[in-house]
Enzyme design. Structure first.
Site, PDB file in Angstrom:
ATOM      1  CD  GLU A 391      -3.178  -1.095   1.986  1.00  0.00           C
ATOM      2  OE1 GLU A 391      -3.494  -0.015   2.490  1.00  0.00           O
ATOM      3  OE2 GLU A 391      -3.763  -2.167   2.216  1.00  0.00           O
TER       4      GLU A 391
HETATM    5  C1  LIG Z   1       2.222  -9.820   0.708  1.00  0.00           C
HETATM    6  C2  LIG Z   1       2.007  -8.783  -0.358  1.00  0.00           C
HETATM    7  C3  LIG Z   1       0.708  -8.412  -0.688  1.00  0.00           C
HETATM    8  C4  LIG Z   1       0.478  -7.471  -1.694  1.00  0.00           C
HETATM    9  N1  LIG Z   1      -0.814  -7.175  -2.055  1.00  0.00           N
HETATM   10  C5  LIG Z   1      -1.025  -6.398  -3.156  1.00  0.00           C
HETATM   11  C6  LIG Z   1      -2.354  -6.220  -3.679  1.00  0.00           C
HETATM   12  O1  LIG Z   1      -3.338  -6.719  -3.133  1.00  0.00           O
HETATM   13  N2  LIG Z   1      -2.503  -5.484  -4.806  1.00  0.00           N
HETATM   14  C7  LIG Z   1      -1.446  -4.906  -5.460  1.00  0.00           C
HETATM   15  O2  LIG Z   1      -1.651  -4.259  -6.475  1.00  0.00           O
HETATM   16  N3  LIG Z   1      -0.175  -5.052  -4.989  1.00  0.00           N
HETATM   17  C8  LIG Z   1       0.053  -5.793  -3.867  1.00  0.00           C
HETATM   18  N4  LIG Z   1       1.328  -5.984  -3.401  1.00  0.00           N
HETATM   19  C9  LIG Z   1       2.438  -5.319  -4.066  1.00  0.00           C
HETATM   20  C10 LIG Z   1       2.995  -4.154  -3.247  1.00  0.00           C
HETATM   21  O3  LIG Z   1       2.089  -3.098  -3.240  1.00  0.00           O
HETATM   22  C11 LIG Z   1       4.365  -3.798  -3.847  1.00  0.00           C
HETATM   23  O4  LIG Z   1       5.246  -4.826  -3.443  1.00  0.00           O
HETATM   24  C12 LIG Z   1       4.850  -2.434  -3.386  1.00  0.00           C
HETATM   25  O5  LIG Z   1       4.107  -1.426  -4.002  1.00  0.00           O
HETATM   26  C13 LIG Z   1       6.334  -2.212  -3.693  1.00  0.00           C
HETATM   27  O6  LIG Z   1       6.619  -2.494  -5.012  1.00  0.00           O
HETATM   28  P1  LIG Z   1       7.836  -3.467  -5.387  1.00  0.00           P
HETATM   29  O7  LIG Z   1       7.710  -4.683  -4.550  1.00  0.00           O
HETATM   30  O8  LIG Z   1       7.836  -3.642  -6.860  1.00  0.00           O
HETATM   31  O9  LIG Z   1       9.118  -2.698  -4.908  1.00  0.00           O
HETATM   32  P2  LIG Z   1       9.944  -1.640  -5.777  1.00  0.00           P
HETATM   33  O10 LIG Z   1       9.017  -0.620  -6.330  1.00  0.00           O
HETATM   34  O11 LIG Z   1      10.826  -2.373  -6.726  1.00  0.00           O
HETATM   35  O12 LIG Z   1      10.833  -0.961  -4.656  1.00  0.00           O
HETATM   36  C14 LIG Z   1      12.000  -1.592  -4.121  1.00  0.00           C
HETATM   37  C15 LIG Z   1      12.609  -0.656  -3.084  1.00  0.00           C
HETATM   38  O13 LIG Z   1      13.030   0.556  -3.723  1.00  0.00           O
HETATM   39  C16 LIG Z   1      12.409   1.674  -3.096  1.00  0.00           C
HETATM   40  N5  LIG Z   1      12.121   2.660  -4.134  1.00  0.00           N
HETATM   41  C17 LIG Z   1      11.455   2.481  -5.290  1.00  0.00           C
HETATM   42  N6  LIG Z   1      11.398   3.615  -5.994  1.00  0.00           N
HETATM   43  C18 LIG Z   1      12.048   4.559  -5.258  1.00  0.00           C
HETATM   44  C19 LIG Z   1      12.311   5.954  -5.430  1.00  0.00           C
HETATM   45  N7  LIG Z   1      11.841   6.654  -6.478  1.00  0.00           N
HETATM   46  N8  LIG Z   1      13.032   6.581  -4.480  1.00  0.00           N
HETATM   47  C20 LIG Z   1      13.480   5.931  -3.379  1.00  0.00           C
HETATM   48  N9  LIG Z   1      13.242   4.619  -3.153  1.00  0.00           N
HETATM   49  C21 LIG Z   1      12.532   3.947  -4.080  1.00  0.00           C
HETATM   50  C22 LIG Z   1      11.157   1.124  -2.441  1.00  0.00           C
HETATM   51  O14 LIG Z   1      10.726   1.931  -1.360  1.00  0.00           O
HETATM   52  C23 LIG Z   1      11.634  -0.237  -1.990  1.00  0.00           C
HETATM   53  O15 LIG Z   1      12.321  -0.133  -0.773  1.00  0.00           O
HETATM   54  C24 LIG Z   1       1.585  -6.899  -2.372  1.00  0.00           C
HETATM   55  C25 LIG Z   1       2.882  -7.263  -2.021  1.00  0.00           C
HETATM   56  C26 LIG Z   1       3.106  -8.199  -1.048  1.00  0.00           C
HETATM   57  C27 LIG Z   1       4.519  -8.607  -0.746  1.00  0.00           C
END
Ligand SMILES: Cc1cc2nc3c(=O)[nH]c(=O)nc-3n(C[C@H](O)[C@H](O)[C@H](O)COP(=O)(O)OP(=O)(O)OC[C@H]3O[C@@H](n4cnc5c(N)ncnc54)[C@H](O)[C@@H]3O)c2cc1C
Length: 580
Positions: A391
């Site tokens: 979220e």
């Molecule tokens: C158990 C679980 C349930 C979930 N449920 C849902 C759901 O119901 N629906 C849905 O749509 N998604 C869901 N998600 C997905 C979740 O919302 C994403 O994992 C989350 O938005 C982060 O995206 P990412 O994992 O691709 O991380 P990334 O976007 O790849 O980020 C990796 C790291 O880099 C940091 N980062 C990224 N961009 C920047 C920036 N510009 N500046 C500084 N730091 C940055 C982030 O903060 C993070 O620490 C779920 C994930 C999990 C693990």
């Protein structure tokens, strides 16, 4: 007096204006909602209170029995925020968040199953659905005949949600949907999906639109259950769309406004996660105080030691202040405030981080037992870890908080405002779109006399009010100065942005806690509120030190050295200075 519905407390604060009416008096539930909450809490105790062993077993199995989900349906747990005319309970945000608190006391997997349905899965329908869409789906969503899921994330698009590749192309009056979504909570049993796709010619370049997709549509398939670190009993799967024909009437909200809709859904749903976090903290305080009273070392209960008292005292402060913030945001939404995105983001960041700290300290208080699966602590630590990731990650939300809250400062700095519009309206999407900003432009004049005051508060908490006002002045000056200094480059100044966000978080928590404590003084008198005044004192003292440090470090820091070390490590992709 400002219009509460169109004023953001934090955006005003960055301008040096304290819009006290936004946060005072502290919101309270209506008598009806309170009564309903008592009933819900009682029912939940009956349903969840005796299930501690089951929750532990389901965590080990990595699954939640279908029979239990049926019980949740029978208890009406999927109809919490659905209006009564559609068969739901019609809870407002504050009462909904309080309900998730109750559930969060027992088990985080259950809380997230209910929360994913109401906070995000079907919230788009509530916010943007047509009457026809609502009549068609809400009764089924309220009864749990349909459980909802929110489908935004993709393999290449998490934080950068605008990078989604799922497409929806017009055909025969409807749309053909193709793409895959990742890590979708409730994916394994959801029947109703809020799906975000790019509309247009199918080249992946079009604008984003939200759709209602149901599982019975041909071409919808569900991936395997993910094996996770925590929330193991909750369902997380991929959801795949292969030439799914979606009827034209299933567009949710306006075509092309899907990104905005996704952000609004996430903003509006944040009190659910905040409520679950507060419930988790209350449970941890119960566990830790019992444990500390029972466990003896050196002939004394460990609750008699200063270092244990420090941990439990901090847990109480974290829980009370988080509850103040989460309740406040729920109250703002219930009162029809439209400008609560920054405040909601703060409530998510703050409550999830307080819960993480409490969980870690509770495990520490339990000592070796805390590390054993037989005890609940390690599961709670695993379960709450995701809260800082989903979220909106807390990093992205910090950038969002600082950049959005400074919107009105930028508006004052007119040219900056014009060039930064995209960024401040849509900071997550708009990183990097600012044009050159003229440093030369005149901007705010934040002087002592320009700063708003808090009035009418009890003299017993005036020292804390003084600190709040002083730090507000410092914030307004810093926001103005930083925008002038960095201009478009503010986007690349993440260290400074994070510090500003942390200052804003502390100030908002302080203001919400002042409001909560004042309400308690009004209701019970200073003497009876004395413990709460102590909580306020502790929080304010600690926050003042953090804020001071953050201000100092905006200009005086070792950021460049740290960055250089990181760049060096990225190049080497290893640690360079091993001793052998
Ligand atoms: C158990 C679980 C349930 C979930 N449920 C849902 C759901 O119901 N629906 C849905 O749509 N998604 C869901 N998600 C997905 C979740 O919302 C994403 O994992 C989350 O938005 C982060 O995206 P990412 O994992 O691709 O991380 P990334 O976007 O790849 O980020 C990796 C790291 O880099 C940091 N980062 C990224 N961009 C920047 C920036 N510009 N500046 C500084 N730091 C940055 C982030 O903060 C993070 O620490 C779920 C994930 C999990 C693990």
């Amino acid at each position: 007096m400002s219009d509460k519905t169109t004023t953001s407390f934090m955006r005003s604060l960055c301008m040096g204006r304290i819009e006290q009416d936004c946060l005072f008096p502290f919101p309270v539930l209506s008598a009806d909602q309170k009564e309903m909450l008592h009933e819900i809490a009682g029912a939940l105790e009956g349903l969840l209170g005796s299930r501690t062993e089951d929750f532990s077993q389901w965590d080990a199995d990595g699954d939640m029995p279908a029979q239990f989900i049926e019980e949740l349906k029978e208890f009406g747990m999927f109809g919490l925020i659905i209006p009564e005319e559609h068969g739901g309970m019609g809870l407002g945000n504050m009462a909904y968040s309080r309900t998730l608190q109750e559930v969060g006391r027992y088990d985080a997997s259950v809380a997230v199953t209910i929360g994913a349905h109401s906070s995000i899965g079907m919230r788009g329908l509530l916010l943007f659905g047509t009457d026809e869409q609502k009549s068609r789906y809400m009764p089924k969503l309220a009864s749990g005949e349909m459980i909802a899921a929110f489908c935004l994330t993709e393999p290449g698009a998490g934080s950068d949600a605008a990078a989604i590749k799922t497409t929806a192309v017009r055909k025969d009056g409807g749309w053909v949907l193709n793409g895959s979504k990742l890590w979708i909570t409730n994916g394994g049993f959801a029947e109703f999906f809020t799906v975000f796709a790019r509309t247009g010619t199918g080249d992946g370049q079009g604008k984003m639109t939200a759709f209602i997709v149901t599982k019975d549509m041909d071409g919808v398939s569900i991936g395997p259950h993910e094996d996770k670190m925590g929330l193991r009993a909750s369902s997380t799967t991929s959801v795949l769309f292969d030439d799914v024909h979606v009827p034209g009437e299933n567009v949710l909200g306006e075509e092309g406004l899907g990104f905005k809709a996704a952000m609004q859904i996430l903003n509006s749903g944040r009190t659910g996660l905040g409520g679950g976090s507060v419930g988790g903290m209350k449970h941890l305080i119960e566990l830790s105080t019992r444990q500390a009273n029972e466990r003896k070392t050196f002939g004394q209960p460990i609750s008699s030691y200063g270092l244990i008292k420090e941990k439990v005292g901090q847990m109480v402060v974290d829980c009370y202040t988080s509850e103040a913030v989460v309740t406040m945001v729920g109250g703002l939404i219930d009162e029809g405030c439209e400008e609560y995105a920054v405040e909601a983001a703060i409530s998510k960041v703050y409550a999830t981080e307080c819960l993480a700290r409490s969980a870690d300290e509770a495990l520490q208080i339990a000592g070796g037992n805390g590390f054993m699966r037989e005890y609940p602590y390690e599961r709670i630590v695993r379960d709450c870890r995701i809260n800082r990731i989903f979220e909106g990650t807390n990093e992205i939300l910090r950038l969002f908080i600082a950049l959005t809250a400074m919107n009105d400062v930028a508006t004052q700095l007119k040219e900056l405002s014009r060039s930064m519009k995209g960024v401040f309206n849509d900071p997550i999407k708009g990183f990097g779109v600012m044009s050159d900003y003229a440093r030369k432009h005149a901007g705010l004049r934040i002087r002592r006399g320009d700063i708003g005051k808090m009035t009418g508060l009890d003299p017993s908490i005036q020292p804390q009010v003084d600190i709040f006002e002083k730090k507000t002045r410092n914030l307004a000056q810093a926001a103005d100065r930083i925008l002038r200094k960095h201009g478009k480059n503010i986007i690349g100044k993440q260290f400074a942005t994070k510090r500003l966000a942390d200052i804003m978080i502390d100030l908002f928590v302080m203001a919400c806690t002042l409001s909560r404590v004042q309400a308690s003084i009004d209701a019970n008198g200073v003497e009876k509120a004395s413990r709460e005044i102590e909580i306020l004192k502790v929080f304010t003292r600690e926050a003042r030190i953090r804020i001071k440090r953050n201000f100092r470090r905006i200009d005086n820091n070792e950021d460049e050295l740290l960055k250089a070390l990181a760049v060096d490590a990225f190049e080497a992709e290893r640690y360079r200075w091993d001793t052998i």
